[in-house]
Write a protein that holds these residues in place. Sequence first.
Motif, PDB file in Angstrom:
ATOM      1  N   TRP A 372      30.858  43.193  13.045  1.00 29.43           N
ATOM      2  CA  TRP A 372      29.523  42.843  13.553  1.00 29.43           C
ATOM      3  C   TRP A 372      29.524  42.846  15.077  1.00 29.43           C
ATOM      4  CZ3 TRP A 372      25.079  40.517  10.884  1.00 29.43           C
ATOM      5  CH2 TRP A 372      24.069  40.097  11.765  1.00 29.43           C
ATOM      6  N   ASN A 373      30.493  42.154  15.671  1.00 23.83           N
ATOM      7  CA  ASN A 373      30.527  42.016  17.126  1.00 23.83           C
ATOM      8  C   ASN A 373      30.723  43.360  17.824  1.00 23.83           C
ATOM      9  OD1 ASN A 373      30.207  39.295  16.676  1.00 23.83           O
ATOM     10  ND2 ASN A 373      32.309  38.736  17.193  1.00 23.83           N
ATOM     11  N   ASP A 374      31.559  44.196  17.247  1.00 27.18           N
ATOM     12  CA  ASP A 374      31.775  45.523  17.832  1.00 27.18           C
ATOM     13  C   ASP A 374      30.507  46.369  17.766  1.00 27.18           C
ATOM     14  OD1 ASP A 374      34.389  44.840  18.352  1.00 27.18           O
ATOM     15  OD2 ASP A 374      35.230  45.971  16.654  1.00 27.18           O
ATOM     16  N   ARG A 375      29.863  46.344  16.619  1.00 26.64           N
ATOM     17  CA  ARG A 375      28.646  47.143  16.453  1.00 26.64           C
ATOM     18  C   ARG A 375      27.535  46.630  17.360  1.00 26.64           C
ATOM     19  NH1 ARG A 375      25.998  50.314  12.481  1.00 26.64           N
ATOM     20  NH2 ARG A 375      23.915  50.733  13.308  1.00 26.64           N
ATOM     21  N   PHE A 376      27.420  45.306  17.457  1.00 25.09           N
ATOM     22  CA  PHE A 376      26.375  44.742  18.305  1.00 25.09           C
ATOM     23  C   PHE A 376      26.593  45.148  19.759  1.00 25.09           C
ATOM     24  CE2 PHE A 376      24.133  41.659  20.834  1.00 25.09           C
ATOM     25  CZ  PHE A 376      22.949  41.466  20.129  1.00 25.09           C
ATOM     26  N   LYS A 377      27.825  45.069  20.216  1.00 27.58           N
ATOM     27  CA  LYS A 377      28.128  45.444  21.605  1.00 27.58           C
ATOM     28  C   LYS A 377      27.794  46.918  21.839  1.00 27.58           C
ATOM     29  CE  LYS A 377      29.991  44.923  25.749  1.00 27.58           C
ATOM     30  NZ  LYS A 377      31.446  44.743  25.906  1.00 27.58           N
ATOM     31  N   ALA A 378      28.109  47.762  20.860  1.00 31.64           N
ATOM     32  CA  ALA A 378      27.828  49.191  20.999  1.00 31.64           C
ATOM     33  C   ALA A 378      26.327  49.472  21.021  1.00 31.64           C
ATOM     34  CB  ALA A 378      28.492  49.963  19.857  1.00 31.64           C
ATOM     35  N   ASP A 379      25.568  48.762  20.189  1.00 26.95           N
ATOM     36  CA  ASP A 379      24.133  49.033  20.074  1.00 26.95           C
ATOM     37  C   ASP A 379      23.311  48.389  21.179  1.00 26.95           C
ATOM     38  OD1 ASP A 379      24.659  50.470  17.827  1.00 26.95           O
ATOM     39  OD2 ASP A 379      23.503  49.230  16.444  1.00 26.95           O
ATOM     40  N   PHE A 380      23.712  47.181  21.606  1.00 24.26           N
ATOM     41  CA  PHE A 380      22.866  46.421  22.525  1.00 24.26           C
ATOM     42  C   PHE A 380      23.465  46.263  23.921  1.00 24.26           C
ATOM     43  CE2 PHE A 380      21.448  45.312  18.301  1.00 24.26           C
ATOM     44  CZ  PHE A 380      20.060  45.351  18.423  1.00 24.26           C
ATOM     45  N   GLY A 381      24.743  46.565  24.058  1.00 26.11           N
ATOM     46  CA  GLY A 381      25.324  46.600  25.392  1.00 26.11           C
ATOM     47  C   GLY A 381      25.862  45.286  25.922  1.00 26.11           C
ATOM     48  N   TYR A 382      25.897  44.254  25.107  1.00 24.27           N
ATOM     49  CA  TYR A 382      26.457  42.972  25.528  1.00 24.27           C
ATOM     50  C   TYR A 382      27.087  42.285  24.319  1.00 24.27           C
ATOM     51  CZ  TYR A 382      21.709  41.716  24.032  1.00 24.27           C
ATOM     52  OH  TYR A 382      20.528  41.607  23.342  1.00 24.27           O
ATOM     53  N   ALA A 383      27.961  41.322  24.584  1.00 25.17           N
ATOM     54  CA  ALA A 383      28.779  40.727  23.531  1.00 25.17           C
ATOM     55  C   ALA A 383      28.086  39.547  22.863  1.00 25.17           C
ATOM     56  CB  ALA A 383      30.120  40.274  24.101  1.00 25.17           C
ATOM     57  N   VAL A 384      28.336  39.380  21.573  1.00 20.94           N
ATOM     58  CA  VAL A 384      27.880  38.195  20.838  1.00 20.94           C
ATOM     59  C   VAL A 384      28.605  36.976  21.401  1.00 20.94           C
ATOM     60  CG1 VAL A 384      27.864  37.040  18.600  1.00 20.94           C
ATOM     61  CG2 VAL A 384      27.373  39.489  18.741  1.00 20.94           C
ATOM     62  N   ASP A 385      27.851  35.907  21.680  1.00 21.32           N
ATOM     63  CA  ASP A 385      28.458  34.738  22.332  1.00 21.32           C
ATOM     64  C   ASP A 385      28.920  33.656  21.367  1.00 21.32           C
ATOM     65  OD1 ASP A 385      25.904  34.041  21.565  1.00 21.32           O
ATOM     66  OD2 ASP A 385      25.417  32.954  23.406  1.00 21.32           O
ATOM     67  N   LYS A 386      28.342  33.610  20.153  1.00 27.87           N
ATOM     68  CA  LYS A 386      28.745  32.594  19.185  1.00 27.87           C
ATOM     69  C   LYS A 386      28.323  33.040  17.793  1.00 27.87           C
ATOM     70  CE  LYS A 386      24.567  29.869  20.192  1.00 27.87           C
ATOM     71  NZ  LYS A 386      24.052  28.550  20.614  1.00 27.87           N
ATOM     72  N   PRO A 387      28.989  32.555  16.736  1.00 30.62           N
ATOM     73  CA  PRO A 387      28.724  33.046  15.388  1.00 30.62           C
ATOM     74  C   PRO A 387      27.272  32.882  14.920  1.00 30.62           C
ATOM     75  CG  PRO A 387      30.817  31.905  15.437  1.00 30.62           C
ATOM     76  CD  PRO A 387      30.188  31.670  16.774  1.00 30.62           C
ATOM     77  N   SER A 388      26.614  31.786  15.322  1.00 30.94           N
ATOM     78  CA  SER A 388      25.228  31.600  14.888  1.00 30.94           C
ATOM     79  C   SER A 388      24.304  32.638  15.496  1.00 30.94           C
ATOM     80  CB  SER A 388      24.731  30.194  15.235  1.00 30.94           C
ATOM     81  OG  SER A 388      24.740  29.989  16.632  1.00 30.94           O
ATOM     82  N   ASN A 389      24.746  33.318  16.544  1.00 27.50           N
ATOM     83  CA  ASN A 389      24.010  34.443  17.112  1.00 27.50           C
ATOM     84  C   ASN A 389      24.539  35.772  16.596  1.00 27.50           C
ATOM     85  OD1 ASN A 389      22.171  33.005  18.647  1.00 27.50           O
ATOM     86  ND2 ASN A 389      23.476  32.965  20.461  1.00 27.50           N
ATOM     87  N   GLY A 390      25.550  35.703  15.731  1.00 28.72           N
ATOM     88  CA  GLY A 390      26.149  36.907  15.180  1.00 28.72           C
ATOM     89  C   GLY A 390      26.053  36.935  13.680  1.00 28.72           C
ATOM     90  N   CYS A 391      27.198  37.027  13.023  1.00 28.25           N
ATOM     91  CA  CYS A 391      27.189  37.269  11.583  1.00 28.25           C
ATOM     92  C   CYS A 391      26.793  36.051  10.753  1.00 28.25           C
ATOM     93  CB  CYS A 391      28.549  37.781  11.133  1.00 28.25           C
ATOM     94  SG  CYS A 391      29.901  36.600  11.288  1.00 28.25           S
TER      95      CYS A 391
END
Length: 489
Positions: A372-391
């Motif tokens: 999830w974090n890798d794909r999000f960084k690739a698609d949106f250009g910035y890193a997920v900061d915490k799980p509740s904002n991620g998977c």
Amino acid sequence: MTAFNELMSFQRETSALSQIAGRLGWDQETVMPRGAAPQRAEEMAAIESVLHARRSDPRVAEWLDQAAPQDEVGKAQMREIRRAYDRAVKVPADLATAIARMTSAAQGKWAQARADEDVSAFLPVLEEVVSLKRQEGEALAQGGDVYDAMVEDYEAYTTSAQIADIFDQMRPRLVALRAAVLERPEPAALNRSFDEQTQMRLTQKLAIAFGYDLNNGRVDKAVHPFSSGSGLDVRITTRTSETDPFNCFYSTIHEVGHAAYEQGIDRKYLLTPLGSGVSMGVHESQSRIYENQLGRSRAFTGWLFEQMKEAFGDFGIADPDAFYATVNRVHNGYIRTEADEVQYNLHIMLRFDLERALMAGNLQVGDLEAAWNDRFKADFGYAVDKPSNGCLQDVHWSVGLFGYFPTYSLGNVYAGCLYQALRGSEPDLDAQLARGDTTGATGWLREHVQQHGGLYAPREVIARASGIEPGPDPLLSYLEAKFGALYDL
């Protein structure tokens, strides 16, 4: 007609029991004591056992073979009962019961893990859910594509390949629009505190403005907004944030779109297979057109601006034009439900690809957070900061709703087609919305989409209403025109 009448009588009882199960789910997400979760899991398992037995009852097959309705409605009832029966008999009863028990328990564990920002506490539970759902998918697919079998639960007669083709058409134009918009100056954001009780009073007013019948519904709060029920009892939930009232207001309008669909279905279909929305994609077409094309329009936001001034006083936005820009602000963010129209579908495409990989066995649950974090960084250009904002942000996987996510974007595509037709039919739509009057739009949608319930197949509903075969061009053209003007592209 005796066999058909017996079949429909049996079906109405099954539908009534299903509504009771849905009410248990509503209670669990709104007012159920936290300590009741283990008992509720057993209750949900018990009622699912009864429902599965009824849905796979051999008498249904006999009635289907003997019944021969001559009218369009009867034939549609038979089509949907046969489709549901053919699926039910493929799933072992003990598996259906185990899924109901596991997903009821998993929901509470997801909520706690999300609150604690603790992915490790949830992944073992999710692994069990994925295993059970994969078994169900394999039983349904019978050698075919497991994920396609899951999609069928939410968007009948649609395959993952068809969805992927639509997404492939959408992605380049969405990415280009997003890049162009993010190069422009960003409109002002809200920068005040907004009393949450006042938000709830205004959100009730918004629900009524969009045609929600509170004699047959209610508005409550939940961690994740949702709509529940059909016919005479259709309930919605919303959530509040002291610093972001739009989260409350637009979640409410969105859920009212779902609820209005259910409340708008012809009452003669009550407690039958035609008595609820035909698919989640069509359902989303209603919630998204209510929320976005209507609720975020320049005309309606002008009315909402005055309502907010009356409720909150000066809240830091100068005028209706500035307010319209703030409501439609394109900005970086993590949360799907809070995403702007330009970026929303990119969030869906991420989830679609990940859950397809999970069901195919190409992605292990233990690797989900990193993927999830890798794909999000690739698609949106910035890193997920915490799980509740991620998977951990969405409830769907905890309750086993694999195949559900792509219907959100299908709903956007359908909404684009419907809005194009609506504007052609209601030339004074903007003047109506500027008065806070949605009846022209919601009445058109009730007539052309909502009243039919499950009478027509999903794509047929949209094609009949919009006059065109569903496709992404109307949605993409609407987005490019709207945000091109907003950001002076």
